[in-house]
Design a protein around this motif. Structure first.
Motif, PDB file in Angstrom:
ATOM      1  N   LEU A 182       2.125   5.621 -10.110  1.00  0.00           N
ATOM      2  CA  LEU A 182       1.630   4.222  -9.946  1.00  0.00           C
ATOM      3  C   LEU A 182       2.273   4.213 -11.438  1.00  0.00           C
ATOM      4  O   LEU A 182       2.996   2.974 -10.565  1.00  0.00           O
ATOM      5  N   ASP A 200      -4.437   2.066  -5.360  1.00  0.00           N
ATOM      6  CA  ASP A 200      -2.560   2.602  -4.710  1.00  0.00           C
ATOM      7  C   ASP A 200      -1.994   1.280  -3.887  1.00  0.00           C
ATOM      8  O   ASP A 200      -1.586   1.246  -3.095  1.00  0.00           O
ATOM      9  N   VAL A 220       5.828   3.397 -10.367  1.00  0.00           N
ATOM     10  CA  VAL A 220       5.772   2.720  -9.231  1.00  0.00           C
ATOM     11  C   VAL A 220       6.148   0.741  -9.600  1.00  0.00           C
ATOM     12  O   VAL A 220       6.738   0.328  -9.523  1.00  0.00           O
ATOM     13  N   PHE A 272      -0.346   8.149  -0.309  1.00  0.00           N
ATOM     14  CA  PHE A 272      -0.935   8.233  -1.673  1.00  0.00           C
ATOM     15  C   PHE A 272      -1.808   9.314  -1.347  1.00  0.00           C
ATOM     16  O   PHE A 272      -2.058  10.160  -2.534  1.00  0.00           O
ATOM     17  N   ASP A 320       0.805  -1.238  -0.363  1.00  0.00           N
ATOM     18  CA  ASP A 320       0.512  -0.191   0.015  1.00  0.00           C
ATOM     19  C   ASP A 320       0.679   1.012  -0.143  1.00  0.00           C
ATOM     20  O   ASP A 320       1.436   1.310   0.751  1.00  0.00           O
ATOM     21  N   LEU A 321       0.966   2.002  -0.756  1.00  0.00           N
ATOM     22  CA  LEU A 321       1.540   3.214  -0.818  1.00  0.00           C
ATOM     23  C   LEU A 321       1.421   3.920   0.420  1.00  0.00           C
ATOM     24  O   LEU A 321       0.099   4.598   0.406  1.00  0.00           O
ATOM     25  N   PRO A 368       7.467   8.331  -2.366  1.00  0.00           N
ATOM     26  CA  PRO A 368       6.136   7.573  -1.783  1.00  0.00           C
ATOM     27  C   PRO A 368       7.308   6.327  -0.997  1.00  0.00           C
ATOM     28  O   PRO A 368       8.803   5.839  -1.231  1.00  0.00           O
ATOM     29  N   THR A 369       6.670   5.906  -0.248  1.00  0.00           N
ATOM     30  CA  THR A 369       7.264   4.448   0.805  1.00  0.00           C
ATOM     31  C   THR A 369       5.540   3.867   0.455  1.00  0.00           C
ATOM     32  O   THR A 369       4.714   4.209   0.374  1.00  0.00           O
ATOM     33  N   VAL A 370       6.318   2.641   0.891  1.00  0.00           N
ATOM     34  CA  VAL A 370       5.640   1.136   1.359  1.00  0.00           C
ATOM     35  C   VAL A 370       5.178   1.350   2.298  1.00  0.00           C
ATOM     36  O   VAL A 370       5.833  -0.009   3.331  1.00  0.00           O
ATOM     37  N   LEU A 375      12.468   1.371  -3.923  1.00  0.00           N
ATOM     38  CA  LEU A 375      10.963   3.102  -4.375  1.00  0.00           C
ATOM     39  C   LEU A 375      11.652   4.036  -3.121  1.00  0.00           C
ATOM     40  O   LEU A 375      11.174   4.871  -3.511  1.00  0.00           O
TER      41      LEU A 375
END
Length: 535
Positions: free
Chosen positions: A159, A182, A162, A143, A139-140, A221-223, A208
């Motif tokens: 998106l 996302d 990524v 987002f 999950d971003l 971005p982090t996930v 990422l």
């Protein structure tokens, strides 16, 4: 899946052709290799065995990811992995697979196709001893902020980038899909144990880490990654995806950014669902109650006002900790109506005290705002309406916000705070020092009070770092002409140190724990003076 350009794709297809030709007629293998050389061909492989099962999935996914590549038609025995009705689609021209199986934005497989792959993997694990696999659900984080601040077109481009980066950094045998706005999923084939899945999760985080340049804007971005392992013994794809999602939400609160599902999480998730259900009816059943903790002047120990704190008296569970139900209320959006109730009830109580108790007109009431309340367009008119109907002076109300609430949407938050300040309401920054504050932003906020977080106050005299942080915050508040309140004061030594630093106000168990309205009235009737408790 190392799709780093067409040359790598062609190279890998050559390898696949060689593997599949082992059980095919020589002429079929030669035809496949010639098709590769001419960059022509069709998209069906009909002789997959158990070992080559990942190849069919890879061929399907490669084409869905936008690679205009020649794929191989190798004649051979039809298996359940490539049924006859699919083999009959072979013609002299490449034919695209149904669009219902892939995401039109990123070109990745969608939830429908991923679920089919997952069902096959579950079936294989049931039939083949020792076969293990894993699902990663990504999950971003934040987002929505990208969409809200930079626009949906930029969000879509992010998106796509990524998706491409995920494909470029995963193993050949891994399958990637986009299953919702996302959220991405990865099916890891043939994992030995949990450490294999963890390594892939760490690889994703590393991939990422570098920023994306989208529409002229650098985005970092982090996930959050939830991991579900097949050893749990799943029967249905939906169960495995649900558990991966549960782990993903837990991962949001971890430093590593990933979490492996365990059955205890499922029990806790069910508890949260029950809590959410109970929470939805709590206001109607009048189960909420406000408690009040006094805020005192220093060094006089005179009660200046109270902070309103929400308590939930559950009919079966008794008092539910705010740490348990506030996050659920935030996540579900229930925090907005609950927060409105707290604001109205606190102001109503203050108005009642001012009408009934001598000298109570100078009391103030502190009320905490939630992140979603601050973003709600109805907050300012709602505050104005409550002030009008309760007839309290605006400067008797102090609204508390946290640093992180402001920094997430800085300009929008500043505008809302300015509108609240224009009503005459006072504003406080709560838990100061624990967020990611910006001093350049702090001086632009229309706030009157800074509250020092209890974690620093509690360690005064124990470690030099905390004492120095408190000293710095008090000096900062004085330089910016702000009042400063120390939270969580529990000992006479802490009180003495705060007085020496010139701290304006204090709050904590040393003076009083949070009390109900009746007990708060008793404190008010004691002419506002509280004597610090002694051991």
């Amino acid at each position: 899946m190392l799709l780093k350009g067409e040359e790598r794709v062609l190279e890998r297809l050559s390898e696949v052709a060689g593997e599949l030709a082992l059980s095919a007629e020589p002429s079929a293998a030669e035809a496949a290799m010639e098709a590769l050389a001419r960059r022509e061909g069709c998209v069906v492989v009909t002789n997959l065995d158990g070992q080559a099962g990942g190849a069919w999935r890879w061929l399907e996914q490669a084409r869905r990811c936008g690679f205009e590549i020649p794929l191989i038609c190798v004649k051979g025995p039809t298996t359940d992995r490539c049924p006859e009705d699919e083999a009959t689609l072979v013609t002299n021209q490449a034919r695209p697979l149904p669009s219902i199986y892939y995401d039109p934005l990123t070109g990745l497989p969608n939830r429908a196709l991923f679920t089919e792959w997952l069902a096959r993997a579950i079936e294989r694990s049931q039939q083949q001893a020792g076969y293990r696999f894993a699902v990663l659900l990504l999950d971003l984080d934040r987002f929505k902020i990208v969409n809200d601040s930079l626009g949906h077109e930029t969000g879509d481009r992010l998106l796509i980038r990524v998706a491409r980066r995920l494909l470029a950094h995963l193993r050949f045998s891994d399958a990637v899909a986009r299953i919702s706005g996302d959220e991405f999923t990865i099916l890891l084939d043939d994992v030995e144990d949990a450490s294999d899945a963890v390594r892939i999760a760490e690889r994703v985080h590393a991939a990422l880490k570098d920023p994306f340049l989208v529409s002229g804007q650098e985005i970092f971005p982090t996930v959050s990654i939830g991991i579900a392992l097949s050893v749990t013994g799943y029967q249905r794809p939906e169960e495995m995806l649900q558990d991966a999602e549960t782990a993903m939400y837990r991962a949001k609160n971890t430093e590593a950014g990933y979490e492996i599902f365990d059955p205890e999480m499922r029990r806790k998730a069910r508890d949260v669902l029950r809590l959410e259900s109970d929470l939805r009816g709590a206001m109607e059943r009048r189960e909420f109650e406000l408690y009040y903790q006094p805020i005192l002047s220093m060094p006089e120990s005179k009660v200046l006002g109270f902070e309103a704190l929400l308590r939930w008296n559950h009919p079966e569970r008794g008092f539910v900790s705010p740490g348990d139900f506030i996050p659920v209320a935030e996540e579900t959006g229930l925090i907005v109506p609950i927060g409105d109730w707290v604001l109205e009830e606190a102001c109503t109580q203050l108005s009642r005290w001012q009408d009934e108790l001598p000298h109570a007109r100078q009391l103030t009431m502190n009320v905490n705002l939630s992140r979603k309340q601050l973003c709600d367009g109805e907050l300012v008119p709602r505050v104005e309406q409550i002030l009008r109907q309760t007839r309290i002076e605006p400067d008797r109300l102090k609204l508390e916000i946290t640093e992180s609430m402001v920094m997430e949407r800085e300009q929008a938050a500043i505008e809302v705070l300015a509108r609240l300040r224009s009503l005459g309401v006072f504003l406080c920054v709560d838990d100061f020092g624990t967020g990611y504050s910006s001093l350049s932003c702090l001086h632009r906020l229309p706030i009157q009070t800074i509250k020092i977080d209890r974690s620093f106050v509690s360690r005064m005299g124990i470690d030099m770092e905390s004492s120095e942080i408190v000293r710095t915050i008090v000096a900062l508040a004085r330089n910016l002409n702000k009042k400063v309140v120390a939270e969580g004061v529990e000992t006479l030594d802490q009180l003495s140190r705060l007085e020496a630093l010139g701290c304006d106000q204090a709050q904590g168990f040393l003076f009083s724990k949070p009390v109900n309205a009746r007990e708060a009235e008793e404190l008010i009737e004691r002419a506002y003076l509280l004597t610090p408790a002694t051991p």
